[in-house]
Design an enzyme around this catalytic site. Sequence first.
Site, PDB file in Angstrom:
ATOM      1  N   ARG A 160     -35.690 -39.474 -48.850  1.00  0.00           N
ATOM      2  CA  ARG A 160     -36.390 -39.097 -49.984  1.00  0.00           C
ATOM      3  C   ARG A 160     -37.465 -39.765 -50.294  1.00  0.00           C
ATOM      4  O   ARG A 160     -38.726 -39.176 -50.730  1.00  0.00           O
ATOM      5  CB  ARG A 160     -35.298 -38.648 -51.262  1.00  0.00           C
ATOM      6  CG  ARG A 160     -34.078 -37.924 -51.204  1.00  0.00           C
ATOM      7  CD  ARG A 160     -34.597 -36.380 -50.852  1.00  0.00           C
ATOM      8  NE  ARG A 160     -35.077 -35.965 -52.324  1.00  0.00           N
ATOM      9  CZ  ARG A 160     -35.507 -34.751 -52.453  1.00  0.00           C
ATOM     10  NH1 ARG A 160     -35.092 -33.771 -51.982  1.00  0.00           N
ATOM     11  NH2 ARG A 160     -36.191 -34.436 -53.632  1.00  0.00           N
ATOM     12  N   THR A 186     -41.795 -33.884 -54.318  1.00  0.00           N
ATOM     13  CA  THR A 186     -41.898 -32.371 -53.811  1.00  0.00           C
ATOM     14  C   THR A 186     -43.123 -31.725 -53.982  1.00  0.00           C
ATOM     15  O   THR A 186     -43.713 -31.048 -53.122  1.00  0.00           O
ATOM     16  CB  THR A 186     -41.047 -31.326 -54.956  1.00  0.00           C
ATOM     17  OG1 THR A 186     -39.627 -32.085 -55.116  1.00  0.00           O
ATOM     18  CG2 THR A 186     -40.848 -29.956 -54.502  1.00  0.00           C
ATOM     19  N   ARG A 222     -45.062 -36.417 -47.316  1.00  0.00           N
ATOM     20  CA  ARG A 222     -45.877 -35.167 -48.337  1.00  0.00           C
ATOM     21  C   ARG A 222     -47.102 -35.602 -48.888  1.00  0.00           C
ATOM     22  O   ARG A 222     -47.972 -34.806 -48.996  1.00  0.00           O
ATOM     23  CB  ARG A 222     -44.784 -34.768 -49.382  1.00  0.00           C
ATOM     24  CG  ARG A 222     -43.678 -33.858 -48.718  1.00  0.00           C
ATOM     25  CD  ARG A 222     -42.505 -33.961 -49.700  1.00  0.00           C
ATOM     26  NE  ARG A 222     -41.367 -32.777 -49.529  1.00  0.00           N
ATOM     27  CZ  ARG A 222     -40.513 -32.381 -50.123  1.00  0.00           C
ATOM     28  NH1 ARG A 222     -40.069 -33.436 -51.213  1.00  0.00           N
ATOM     29  NH2 ARG A 222     -39.668 -31.660 -49.908  1.00  0.00           N
ATOM     30  N   HIS A 261     -37.969 -31.273 -45.454  1.00  0.00           N
ATOM     31  CA  HIS A 261     -36.711 -30.929 -46.353  1.00  0.00           C
ATOM     32  C   HIS A 261     -36.139 -32.145 -46.069  1.00  0.00           C
ATOM     33  O   HIS A 261     -36.018 -32.566 -44.958  1.00  0.00           O
ATOM     34  CB  HIS A 261     -36.203 -29.855 -46.169  1.00  0.00           C
ATOM     35  CG  HIS A 261     -34.737 -29.867 -46.857  1.00  0.00           C
ATOM     36  ND1 HIS A 261     -34.645 -29.581 -48.179  1.00  0.00           N
ATOM     37  CD2 HIS A 261     -33.522 -30.203 -46.288  1.00  0.00           C
ATOM     38  CE1 HIS A 261     -33.554 -29.545 -48.445  1.00  0.00           C
ATOM     39  NE2 HIS A 261     -32.737 -30.020 -47.261  1.00  0.00           N
ATOM     40  N   LYS A 305     -40.754 -28.288 -41.577  1.00  0.00           N
ATOM     41  CA  LYS A 305     -40.886 -27.154 -42.308  1.00  0.00           C
ATOM     42  C   LYS A 305     -42.087 -26.245 -41.435  1.00  0.00           C
ATOM     43  O   LYS A 305     -42.750 -26.992 -40.722  1.00  0.00           O
ATOM     44  CB  LYS A 305     -41.383 -27.125 -43.490  1.00  0.00           C
ATOM     45  CG  LYS A 305     -40.144 -27.470 -44.591  1.00  0.00           C
ATOM     46  CD  LYS A 305     -40.518 -27.395 -46.100  1.00  0.00           C
ATOM     47  CE  LYS A 305     -39.265 -27.725 -46.843  1.00  0.00           C
ATOM     48  NZ  LYS A 305     -39.576 -27.799 -48.423  1.00  0.00           N
ATOM     49  N   GLU A 364     -25.317 -29.493 -46.375  1.00  0.00           N
ATOM     50  CA  GLU A 364     -26.352 -28.844 -45.376  1.00  0.00           C
ATOM     51  C   GLU A 364     -26.271 -29.192 -43.812  1.00  0.00           C
ATOM     52  O   GLU A 364     -26.572 -28.355 -43.214  1.00  0.00           O
ATOM     53  CB  GLU A 364     -27.537 -29.705 -45.825  1.00  0.00           C
ATOM     54  CG  GLU A 364     -28.202 -29.129 -47.369  1.00  0.00           C
ATOM     55  CD  GLU A 364     -29.187 -29.740 -47.996  1.00  0.00           C
ATOM     56  OE1 GLU A 364     -29.813 -29.054 -48.868  1.00  0.00           O
ATOM     57  OE2 GLU A 364     -29.870 -30.519 -47.214  1.00  0.00           O
ATOM     58  N   TYR A 373     -30.803 -22.489 -49.222  1.00  0.00           N
ATOM     59  CA  TYR A 373     -31.522 -22.718 -50.617  1.00  0.00           C
ATOM     60  C   TYR A 373     -30.790 -21.893 -51.793  1.00  0.00           C
ATOM     61  O   TYR A 373     -31.645 -21.809 -52.790  1.00  0.00           O
ATOM     62  CB  TYR A 373     -32.973 -22.477 -50.302  1.00  0.00           C
ATOM     63  CG  TYR A 373     -33.957 -23.463 -49.797  1.00  0.00           C
ATOM     64  CD1 TYR A 373     -34.034 -24.602 -50.290  1.00  0.00           C
ATOM     65  CD2 TYR A 373     -34.832 -22.930 -48.802  1.00  0.00           C
ATOM     66  CE1 TYR A 373     -34.823 -25.642 -49.683  1.00  0.00           C
ATOM     67  CE2 TYR A 373     -35.707 -23.783 -48.269  1.00  0.00           C
ATOM     68  CZ  TYR A 373     -35.802 -25.098 -48.694  1.00  0.00           C
ATOM     69  OH  TYR A 373     -36.718 -25.887 -48.097  1.00  0.00           O
ATOM     70  N   PHE A 387     -39.583 -18.825 -57.547  1.00  0.00           N
ATOM     71  CA  PHE A 387     -40.275 -19.103 -56.271  1.00  0.00           C
ATOM     72  C   PHE A 387     -39.251 -18.841 -55.134  1.00  0.00           C
ATOM     73  O   PHE A 387     -39.822 -19.056 -53.952  1.00  0.00           O
ATOM     74  CB  PHE A 387     -40.896 -20.591 -56.226  1.00  0.00           C
ATOM     75  CG  PHE A 387     -39.939 -21.781 -56.308  1.00  0.00           C
ATOM     76  CD1 PHE A 387     -39.046 -22.022 -55.324  1.00  0.00           C
ATOM     77  CD2 PHE A 387     -39.757 -22.449 -57.547  1.00  0.00           C
ATOM     78  CE1 PHE A 387     -38.181 -23.005 -55.577  1.00  0.00           C
ATOM     79  CE2 PHE A 387     -38.953 -23.462 -57.978  1.00  0.00           C
ATOM     80  CZ  PHE A 387     -38.173 -23.755 -56.904  1.00  0.00           C
ATOM     81  N   ASN A 414     -44.769 -28.054 -48.312  1.00  0.00           N
ATOM     82  CA  ASN A 414     -44.788 -29.287 -48.442  1.00  0.00           C
ATOM     83  C   ASN A 414     -44.008 -30.303 -47.152  1.00  0.00           C
ATOM     84  O   ASN A 414     -43.429 -31.241 -47.413  1.00  0.00           O
ATOM     85  CB  ASN A 414     -44.019 -29.949 -49.860  1.00  0.00           C
ATOM     86  CG  ASN A 414     -42.595 -29.601 -49.910  1.00  0.00           C
ATOM     87  OD1 ASN A 414     -42.166 -28.867 -48.786  1.00  0.00           O
ATOM     88  ND2 ASN A 414     -41.824 -29.552 -50.843  1.00  0.00           N
TER      89      ASN A 414
HETATM   90  P1  IDP Z   1     -37.299 -30.933 -52.941  1.00  0.00           P
HETATM   91  O1  IDP Z   1     -37.580 -30.322 -51.390  1.00  0.00           O
HETATM   92  O2  IDP Z   1     -38.249 -31.978 -53.007  1.00  0.00           O
HETATM   93  O3  IDP Z   1     -35.544 -31.210 -52.891  1.00  0.00           O
HETATM   94  P2  IDP Z   1     -36.709 -28.742 -54.537  1.00  0.00           P
HETATM   95  O4  IDP Z   1     -36.837 -28.724 -56.020  1.00  0.00           O
HETATM   96  O5  IDP Z   1     -35.296 -28.738 -54.203  1.00  0.00           O
HETATM   97  O6  IDP Z   1     -37.541 -29.627 -53.912  1.00  0.00           O
HETATM   98  O7  IDP Z   1     -37.301 -27.365 -53.986  1.00  0.00           O
HETATM   99  C1  IDP Z   1     -37.119 -26.900 -52.885  1.00  0.00           C
HETATM  100  C2  IDP Z   1     -38.433 -26.409 -52.128  1.00  0.00           C
HETATM  101  O8  IDP Z   1     -38.962 -25.412 -52.945  1.00  0.00           O
HETATM  102  C3  IDP Z   1     -39.482 -27.223 -52.392  1.00  0.00           C
HETATM  103  O9  IDP Z   1     -39.274 -28.266 -51.215  1.00  0.00           O
HETATM  104  C4  IDP Z   1     -40.592 -26.481 -51.813  1.00  0.00           C
HETATM  105  O10 IDP Z   1     -40.812 -25.984 -50.942  1.00  0.00           O
HETATM  106  C5  IDP Z   1     -40.329 -25.482 -52.978  1.00  0.00           C
HETATM  107  N1  IDP Z   1     -40.770 -25.223 -54.252  1.00  0.00           N
HETATM  108  C6  IDP Z   1     -40.124 -26.025 -55.366  1.00  0.00           C
HETATM  109  N2  IDP Z   1     -40.888 -25.886 -56.354  1.00  0.00           N
HETATM  110  C7  IDP Z   1     -41.394 -25.009 -56.113  1.00  0.00           C
HETATM  111  C8  IDP Z   1     -42.699 -24.293 -57.157  1.00  0.00           C
HETATM  112  O11 IDP Z   1     -42.734 -24.657 -58.374  1.00  0.00           O
HETATM  113  N3  IDP Z   1     -43.395 -23.309 -56.414  1.00  0.00           N
HETATM  114  C9  IDP Z   1     -43.328 -22.805 -55.215  1.00  0.00           C
HETATM  115  N4  IDP Z   1     -42.259 -23.649 -54.389  1.00  0.00           N
HETATM  116  C10 IDP Z   1     -41.466 -24.747 -54.854  1.00  0.00           C
HETATM  117 MG    MG Z   2     -34.253 -29.979 -53.106  1.00  0.00          MG
END
Ligand code: IDP
Ligand code: MG
Length: 139
Positions: free
Chosen positions: A85, A91, A102, A115, A9, A126, A49, A57, A112
């Site tokens: 993962r 996350t 992370r 992905h 990212k 994807e 996304y 968000f 973070n």
């Molecule tokens: P993941 O990347 O661990 O699968 P997801 O819940 O799918 O997590 O969320 C996708 C991306 O959205 C996260 O990697 C992060 O960059 C962002 N994200 C997730 N939760 C939040 C939040 O509560 N606030 C701001 N950004 C978030």
């Molecule tokens: Mg995800």
Amino acid sequence: MERSLVLIKPDAMQRGLAGTIITHLESRGLKLVALKMLQLDEALAKRHYAIHKNKPFFDSLVNYITSAPIIAAVFEGKKAVEAIRETMGATDPAKAKAGTIRGDFGLDIEHNTVHGSDSIETAEEEIKLFFTKEEILGY
Ligand code: IDP
Ligand code: MG
């Protein structure tokens, strides 16, 4: 063999962490089978996304992921989805274990660093968004 999509990212690219992240995944025994650098446009970011489109968000996430170039990669291996993962960590970097990507490099829950697809089905969808069949190489 199972495959998964990884994105390095913007926050990681801007801090020069691309090589470190690729090495981390390769060290887990995951094989790099496709790689490209690109800057996402809004349309591709929103498709990637799409599952989060009703989250508070979402706009901020699309803004962030399009803010600088990223690296997209396909890694292949036994249980690749789960292994990636696990290597990425939770996350929220504050909750991710030390030694995970992370946990060691993530800045906050949005920025973070990396992905990884969350299931085999999601991975297939994807990967298709980022790569043609011909761009995925066997060796
Ligand atoms: P993941 O990347 O661990 O699968 P997801 O819940 O799918 O997590 O969320 C996708 C991306 O959205 C996260 O990697 C992060 O960059 C962002 N994200 C997730 N939760 C939040 C939040 O509560 N606030 C701001 N950004 C978030
Ligand atoms: Mg995800």
